[in-house]
Design a protein around this motif. Structure first.
Motif, PDB file in Angstrom:
ATOM      1  N   UNK A 136       0.827  -1.203   0.000  1.00 48.80           N
ATOM      2  CA  UNK A 136       0.000   0.000   0.000  1.00 48.80           C
ATOM      3  C   UNK A 136       0.863   1.256   0.000  1.00 48.80           C
ATOM      4  N   UNK A 137       0.313   2.336  -0.552  1.00 49.56           N
ATOM      5  CA  UNK A 137       0.994   3.627  -0.550  1.00 49.56           C
ATOM      6  C   UNK A 137       1.003   4.177   0.880  1.00 49.56           C
ATOM      7  N   UNK A 138       2.147   4.724   1.276  1.00 56.28           N
ATOM      8  CA  UNK A 138       2.279   5.227   2.637  1.00 56.28           C
ATOM      9  C   UNK A 138       1.275   6.320   2.949  1.00 56.28           C
ATOM     10  N   UNK A 139       0.891   7.097   1.941  1.00 58.63           N
ATOM     11  CA  UNK A 139      -0.067   8.194   2.175  1.00 58.63           C
ATOM     12  C   UNK A 139      -1.437   7.660   2.602  1.00 58.63           C
ATOM     13  N   UNK A 169      -1.204   9.746  10.956  1.00 55.42           N
ATOM     14  CA  UNK A 169       0.206   9.600  11.346  1.00 55.42           C
ATOM     15  C   UNK A 169       1.111  10.399  10.406  1.00 55.42           C
ATOM     16  N   UNK A 170       2.298  10.727  10.893  1.00 59.18           N
ATOM     17  CA  UNK A 170       3.288  11.442  10.077  1.00 59.18           C
ATOM     18  C   UNK A 170       4.123  10.481   9.237  1.00 59.18           C
ATOM     19  N   UNK A 171       4.465   9.334   9.836  1.00 59.47           N
ATOM     20  CA  UNK A 171       5.304   8.355   9.149  1.00 59.47           C
ATOM     21  C   UNK A 171       4.778   6.950   9.404  1.00 59.47           C
ATOM     22  N   UNK A 172       5.187   6.024   8.527  1.00 60.91           N
ATOM     23  CA  UNK A 172       4.825   4.621   8.711  1.00 60.91           C
ATOM     24  C   UNK A 172       6.097   3.791   8.620  1.00 60.91           C
ATOM     25  N   UNK A 173       6.261   2.864   9.554  1.00 60.92           N
ATOM     26  CA  UNK A 173       7.443   1.998   9.556  1.00 60.92           C
ATOM     27  C   UNK A 173       7.060   0.603   9.073  1.00 60.92           C
ATOM     28  N   UNK A 174       7.760   0.171   8.030  1.00 52.10           N
ATOM     29  CA  UNK A 174       7.602  -1.176   7.490  1.00 52.10           C
ATOM     30  C   UNK A 174       8.798  -1.998   7.939  1.00 52.10           C
ATOM     31  N   UNK A 191       8.738   5.595   6.099  1.00 46.43           N
ATOM     32  CA  UNK A 191       8.276   6.408   4.973  1.00 46.43           C
ATOM     33  C   UNK A 191       7.369   7.539   5.443  1.00 46.43           C
ATOM     34  N   UNK A 192       7.389   8.628   4.683  1.00 50.07           N
ATOM     35  CA  UNK A 192       6.529   9.771   4.970  1.00 50.07           C
ATOM     36  C   UNK A 192       5.100   9.453   4.564  1.00 50.07           C
ATOM     37  N   UNK A 193       4.143   9.744   5.428  1.00 51.15           N
ATOM     38  CA  UNK A 193       2.734   9.538   5.092  1.00 51.15           C
ATOM     39  C   UNK A 193       2.198  10.686   4.237  1.00 51.15           C
ATOM     40  N   UNK A 194       3.000  11.723   4.061  1.00 48.74           N
ATOM     41  CA  UNK A 194       2.579  12.852   3.232  1.00 48.74           C
ATOM     42  C   UNK A 194       3.050  12.690   1.790  1.00 48.74           C
ATOM     43  N   UNK A 195       4.320  12.285   1.623  1.00 48.98           N
ATOM     44  CA  UNK A 195       4.888  12.196   0.272  1.00 48.98           C
ATOM     45  C   UNK A 195       5.156  10.767  -0.179  1.00 48.98           C
ATOM     46  N   UNK A 196       5.188   9.811   0.758  1.00 51.81           N
ATOM     47  CA  UNK A 196       5.539   8.434   0.424  1.00 51.81           C
ATOM     48  C   UNK A 196       7.035   8.213   0.318  1.00 51.81           C
ATOM     49  N   UNK A 197       7.816   9.265   0.549  1.00 53.97           N
ATOM     50  CA  UNK A 197       9.279   9.185   0.436  1.00 53.97           C
ATOM     51  C   UNK A 197       9.875   8.353   1.567  1.00 53.97           C
ATOM     52  N   UNK A 198      10.918   7.586   1.237  1.00 56.54           N
ATOM     53  CA  UNK A 198      11.653   6.849   2.265  1.00 56.54           C
ATOM     54  C   UNK A 198      12.535   7.826   3.022  1.00 56.54           C
ATOM     55  N   UNK A 199      12.329   7.926   4.325  1.00 56.86           N
ATOM     56  CA  UNK A 199      13.070   8.874   5.158  1.00 56.86           C
ATOM     57  C   UNK A 199      14.246   8.231   5.880  1.00 56.86           C
ATOM     58  N   UNK A 200      14.166   6.912   6.095  1.00 51.58           N
ATOM     59  CA  UNK A 200      15.197   6.209   6.874  1.00 51.58           C
ATOM     60  C   UNK A 200      15.048   4.722   6.644  1.00 51.58           C
ATOM     61  N   UNK A 201      16.167   4.022   6.650  1.00 50.90           N
ATOM     62  CA  UNK A 201      16.133   2.561   6.539  1.00 50.90           C
ATOM     63  C   UNK A 201      17.298   1.974   7.321  1.00 50.90           C
TER      64      UNK A 201
END
Length: 226
Positions: A99-102, A110-115, A141-151
């Motif tokens: 699913x898309x993080x947004x 939420x602000x972010x989602x952790x997979x 990932x950012x719930x606003x842009x779907x961008x990966x912020x950290x891994x």
């Protein structure tokens, strides 16, 4: 709280010496995107289990919320998250991870989602030795842009070591018993807790301090550089 966290982190790092495999810290990450997003909350969705152990994901979920919260972020209650996802027809972890993080931002605010993907959750028995292995891939990932912020990735192994008594036959027997005990009840939870602590707390690799960590939020750029 800060003192207990530091003690726990130090214990986890010291524990690496007793593990048969501890990941060497790679080049420090860039935290520019994560700092720009400045999240306050983290939604941890059910882990994707890529192993043959059907219980791995259920055990894992009990270990991840605390270390993330200790870094200063609000973490949504795991059971509430699962229940709402079930209501939305996302009871399968595979569907959740596709699913898309947004989508989660709309559902949970939420602000972010952790997979988290579980790559290893196994106990291998060889002659008189047992090795328990875990490996996890973490992605925020950012719930606003779907961008990966950290891994991050953590792979740890544990093999029980019996102390030497000076009697080779007795030592072999003790080692065999220790291996059998580990095989019967593998040390998955302590290993997983250690992996999560290393993934989230290690300077230059883990999560920078969030807004609910007074005195450290936005003050740790030397250890978590942009």
């Amino acid at each position: 709280m800060r003192r207990s966290t530091l003690i726990a982190a130090a214990a986890a790092l010291a524990g690496c010496a007793a593990l048969s495999a501890c990941v060497t810290a790679p080049t420090p990450k860039s935290y520019g995107a994560l700092r720009a997003a400045n999240p306050r909350s983290v939604l941890v969705v059910p882990a994707l289990n890529s192993t043959v152990n059907v219980d791995a994901a259920d055990y894992f979920v009990s270990t991840i919320s605390r270390p993330v919260a200790e870094r200063g972020y609000y973490v949504f209650p795991a059971h509430m998250v699962k229940r709402l996802l079930d209501d939305e027809g996302l009871s399968d972890a595979g569907l959740v991870h596709q699913a898309d993080a947004s989508q989660f931002g709309g559902l949970f605010g939420c602000d972010t989602v952790m997979f988290v993907e579980i790559q290893k959750w196994e106990s291998q028995y060889i002659v008189i030795s047992t090795s328990t292995n875990v490996e996890f891939d973490y992605t925020l990932k950012s719930c606003r842009t779907g961008e990966t912020l950290w891994s991050n990735n953590q792979a740890l192994s544990y093999s029980p070591q019996a102390s030497s008594s000076g009697n080779p036959l007795a030592d072999l027997l003790v080692q065999a018993i220790a291996a059998a005990v580990e095989k019967a009840k593998p040390n998955y939870i302590p290993l997983t807790q250690q992996a999560n602590l290393l993934a989230t707390h290690v300077a230059g690799q883990g999560l920078p301090a969030g807004p609910y960590l007074p005195g450290q939020h936005k003050a740790d750029q030397k250890t978590f550089p942009n």
